[in-house]
Design a protein around this motif. Structure first.
Motif, PDB file in Angstrom:
ATOM      1  N   ALA A 195      19.258  52.031  82.518  1.00 31.94           N
ATOM      2  CA  ALA A 195      17.891  51.488  82.540  1.00 31.94           C
ATOM      3  C   ALA A 195      16.995  52.081  81.451  1.00 31.94           C
ATOM      4  N   PRO A 196      16.995  53.411  81.226  1.00 24.96           N
ATOM      5  CA  PRO A 196      16.144  53.965  80.167  1.00 24.96           C
ATOM      6  C   PRO A 196      16.490  53.420  78.784  1.00 24.96           C
ATOM      7  N   VAL A 197      17.772  53.160  78.541  1.00 24.91           N
ATOM      8  CA  VAL A 197      18.205  52.614  77.251  1.00 24.91           C
ATOM      9  C   VAL A 197      17.643  51.210  77.060  1.00 24.91           C
ATOM     10  N   LEU A 198      17.780  50.369  78.094  1.00 15.68           N
ATOM     11  CA  LEU A 198      17.289  48.991  78.000  1.00 15.68           C
ATOM     12  C   LEU A 198      15.771  48.953  77.908  1.00 15.68           C
ATOM     13  N   SER A 199      15.114  49.858  78.596  1.00 16.08           N
ATOM     14  CA  SER A 199      13.646  49.921  78.538  1.00 16.08           C
ATOM     15  C   SER A 199      13.164  50.273  77.143  1.00 16.08           C
ATOM     16  N   ARG A 201      15.036  49.884  74.198  1.00 15.23           N
ATOM     17  CA  ARG A 201      15.550  49.021  73.132  1.00 15.23           C
ATOM     18  C   ARG A 201      15.141  47.553  73.255  1.00 15.23           C
ATOM     19  N   LEU A 202      14.666  47.119  74.430  1.00 10.42           N
ATOM     20  CA  LEU A 202      14.331  45.721  74.648  1.00 10.42           C
ATOM     21  C   LEU A 202      12.849  45.554  74.979  1.00 10.42           C
ATOM     22  N   LYS A 203      12.246  44.496  74.459  1.00  9.36           N
ATOM     23  CA  LYS A 203      10.863  44.200  74.808  1.00  9.36           C
ATOM     24  C   LYS A 203      10.800  43.659  76.236  1.00  9.36           C
ATOM     25  N   PRO A 204       9.685  43.889  76.925  1.00 11.17           N
ATOM     26  CA  PRO A 204       9.573  43.498  78.338  1.00 11.17           C
ATOM     27  C   PRO A 204       9.760  42.012  78.609  1.00 11.17           C
ATOM     28  N   ASN A 205       9.447  41.160  77.631  1.00  8.28           N
ATOM     29  CA  ASN A 205       9.496  39.712  77.881  1.00  8.28           C
ATOM     30  C   ASN A 205      10.826  39.081  77.485  1.00  8.28           C
ATOM     31  N   CYS A 206      11.873  39.871  77.357  1.00 10.62           N
ATOM     32  CA  CYS A 206      13.180  39.326  76.990  1.00 10.62           C
ATOM     33  C   CYS A 206      13.760  38.469  78.122  1.00 10.62           C
ATOM     34  N   ILE A 207      14.625  37.536  77.739  1.00  9.82           N
ATOM     35  CA  ILE A 207      15.421  36.784  78.707  1.00  9.82           C
ATOM     36  C   ILE A 207      16.818  37.401  78.702  1.00  9.82           C
ATOM     37  N   TRP A 208      17.169  38.066  79.786  1.00 13.20           N
ATOM     38  CA  TRP A 208      18.462  38.724  79.861  1.00 13.20           C
ATOM     39  C   TRP A 208      19.558  37.724  80.204  1.00 13.20           C
ATOM     40  N   GLU A 209      20.702  37.867  79.539  1.00 15.00           N
ATOM     41  CA  GLU A 209      21.923  37.154  79.919  1.00 15.00           C
ATOM     42  C   GLU A 209      23.003  38.205  80.131  1.00 15.00           C
ATOM     43  N   THR A 210      23.521  38.311  81.363  1.00 22.79           N
ATOM     44  CA  THR A 210      24.520  39.329  81.675  1.00 22.79           C
ATOM     45  C   THR A 210      25.647  38.707  82.499  1.00 22.79           C
ATOM     46  N   ASP A 211      26.675  39.511  82.765  1.00 23.26           N
ATOM     47  CA  ASP A 211      27.779  39.042  83.605  1.00 23.26           C
ATOM     48  C   ASP A 211      27.528  39.330  85.081  1.00 23.26           C
ATOM     49  N   GLY A 212      26.321  39.812  85.396  1.00 24.00           N
ATOM     50  CA  GLY A 212      25.966  40.030  86.789  1.00 24.00           C
ATOM     51  C   GLY A 212      26.500  41.317  87.383  1.00 24.00           C
ATOM     52  N   SER A 213      26.848  42.294  86.540  1.00 22.57           N
ATOM     53  CA  SER A 213      27.342  43.557  87.078  1.00 22.57           C
ATOM     54  C   SER A 213      26.269  44.226  87.923  1.00 22.57           C
ATOM     55  N   LEU A 216      23.597  46.190  85.896  1.00 22.31           N
ATOM     56  CA  LEU A 216      22.598  45.397  85.164  1.00 22.31           C
ATOM     57  C   LEU A 216      21.649  44.673  86.112  1.00 22.31           C
ATOM     58  N   VAL A 217      22.149  44.251  87.258  1.00 18.58           N
ATOM     59  CA  VAL A 217      21.272  43.637  88.255  1.00 18.58           C
ATOM     60  C   VAL A 217      20.251  44.660  88.744  1.00 18.58           C
ATOM     61  N   ALA A 218      20.733  45.892  88.983  1.00 26.56           N
ATOM     62  CA  ALA A 218      19.836  46.958  89.425  1.00 26.56           C
ATOM     63  C   ALA A 218      18.828  47.322  88.348  1.00 26.56           C
ATOM     64  N   CYS A 219      19.267  47.287  87.079  1.00 26.39           N
ATOM     65  CA  CYS A 219      18.358  47.600  85.971  1.00 26.39           C
ATOM     66  C   CYS A 219      17.275  46.531  85.849  1.00 26.39           C
ATOM     67  N   ALA A 220      17.662  45.270  86.024  1.00 25.00           N
ATOM     68  CA  ALA A 220      16.695  44.173  85.946  1.00 25.00           C
ATOM     69  C   ALA A 220      15.627  44.339  87.019  1.00 25.00           C
ATOM     70  N   LYS A 221      16.052  44.762  88.207  1.00 21.57           N
ATOM     71  CA  LYS A 221      15.108  44.982  89.301  1.00 21.57           C
ATOM     72  C   LYS A 221      14.244  46.198  89.024  1.00 21.57           C
ATOM     73  N   GLU A 222      14.860  47.271  88.505  1.00 20.73           N
ATOM     74  CA  GLU A 222      14.141  48.511  88.207  1.00 20.73           C
ATOM     75  C   GLU A 222      13.067  48.271  87.157  1.00 20.73           C
ATOM     76  N   LEU A 223      13.386  47.481  86.149  1.00 18.21           N
ATOM     77  CA  LEU A 223      12.456  47.236  85.046  1.00 18.21           C
ATOM     78  C   LEU A 223      11.590  46.008  85.281  1.00 18.21           C
ATOM     79  N   GLN A 224      11.698  45.447  86.500  1.00 16.52           N
ATOM     80  CA  GLN A 224      10.908  44.271  86.887  1.00 16.52           C
ATOM     81  C   GLN A 224      11.087  43.141  85.873  1.00 16.52           C
TER      82      GLN A 224
END
Length: 249
Positions: A195-199, A201-213, A216-224
């Motif tokens: 989560a700290p890495v994604l926070s 390296r990525l802007k808050p308004n990004c559209i994430w595309e993941t494999d649903g691990s 990454l699901v937990a990171c998406a929730k953590e970073l709202q």
């Protein structure tokens, strides 16, 4: 902006003065600014004791605080004894060779010792990494994990669960094609590590595309993260076979 080929680059920066003039433009695009007090009032100081002083830019002295500085002060070229033309060519080769230029190649072609070439490359790569760390991906970003290292031990398991070093990989997509990439080595693939890495390296308004691990699901929730698209397929979201074609970001 067009990219100079090697011949054009060598012609443009054929003298130490040309290299220093370029450094001045990059460091002070709007004119000299004192690094100590911020004043723009200065005078030039000729210093005959400097090596090849007649072929170089003078020192710059602030009229307010009398601080003297040069175009190389505080940079990777600070107090270097190596010709700036060799430094510039090292930067050019490091930035334009996707395979990664070797210190032995720099030493052989620039006529410097291997320790000097190795140290130059180390500083150049560190500066490039520091600059890249300032950028953040935006828009549609594909996120996945990758694994680097030698052969796996034991049964030779690949991917998640192997003993290879895990890396978080994020790719900014534009018109269906990869444009920029960022990668970060992490100790493990937990939410706390990723989560700290994604926070960062990525802007808050990004559209994430993941494999649903789960991570990454937990990171998406953590970073709202509001936009998170899970792409299910037999192949991973990111394929390492095209990473080499991406521009670093």
């Amino acid at each position: 902006m067009s990219v100079l080929n090697l011949l054009e680059f060598q012609e443009r920066f054929s003298t130490v003065r040309a290299c220093e003039e370029r450094l001045f433009q990059l460091r002070w695009p709007d004119g000299f600014v004192c690094p100590k007090c911020g004043s723009k009032e200065y005078c030039e100081v000729a210093c005959s004791s400097r090596k090849d002083a007649e072929e170089r830019l003078p020192l710059f002295q602030c009229k307010v605080c009398s601080k003297q500085t040069s175009v190389t002060a505080g940079t990777i070229f600070h107090k270097t004894k190596t010709d700036l033309r060799k430094w510039f060519l090292t930067v050019y080769l490091a930035a334009n060779d996707k395979r990664g230029v070797a210190a032995t190649t720099i030493a052989r072609n620039l006529g410097v010792s291997y320790p000097t070439a190795w140290n130059m490359l180390r500083k150049v790569r560190k500066a490039m990494a520091d600059r890249n760390a300032m950028y953040q991906l935006e828009g549609i970003v594909q996120i996945d994990d990758a694994y680097f290292g030698g052969e796996s031990h034991g049964e030779g398991k690949r991917g998640r669960g192997s003993d290879q070093a895990p890396v978080v990989v994020a790719v900014q997509m534009e018109r269906g094609k990869p444009k920029y990439i960022t990668m970060a080595l992490v100790p493990n693939l937990t939410k706390e590590a990723v989560a700290p890495v994604l926070s960062e390296r990525l802007k808050p308004n990004c559209i994430w595309e993941t494999d649903g691990s789960k991570t990454l699901v937990a990171c998406a929730k953590e970073l709202q993260q509001a936009s998170h698209i899970v792409t299910k397929s037999s192949a991973p979201c990111l394929r390492l076979d095209y990473l080499s074609s991406l521009s670093a970001s």
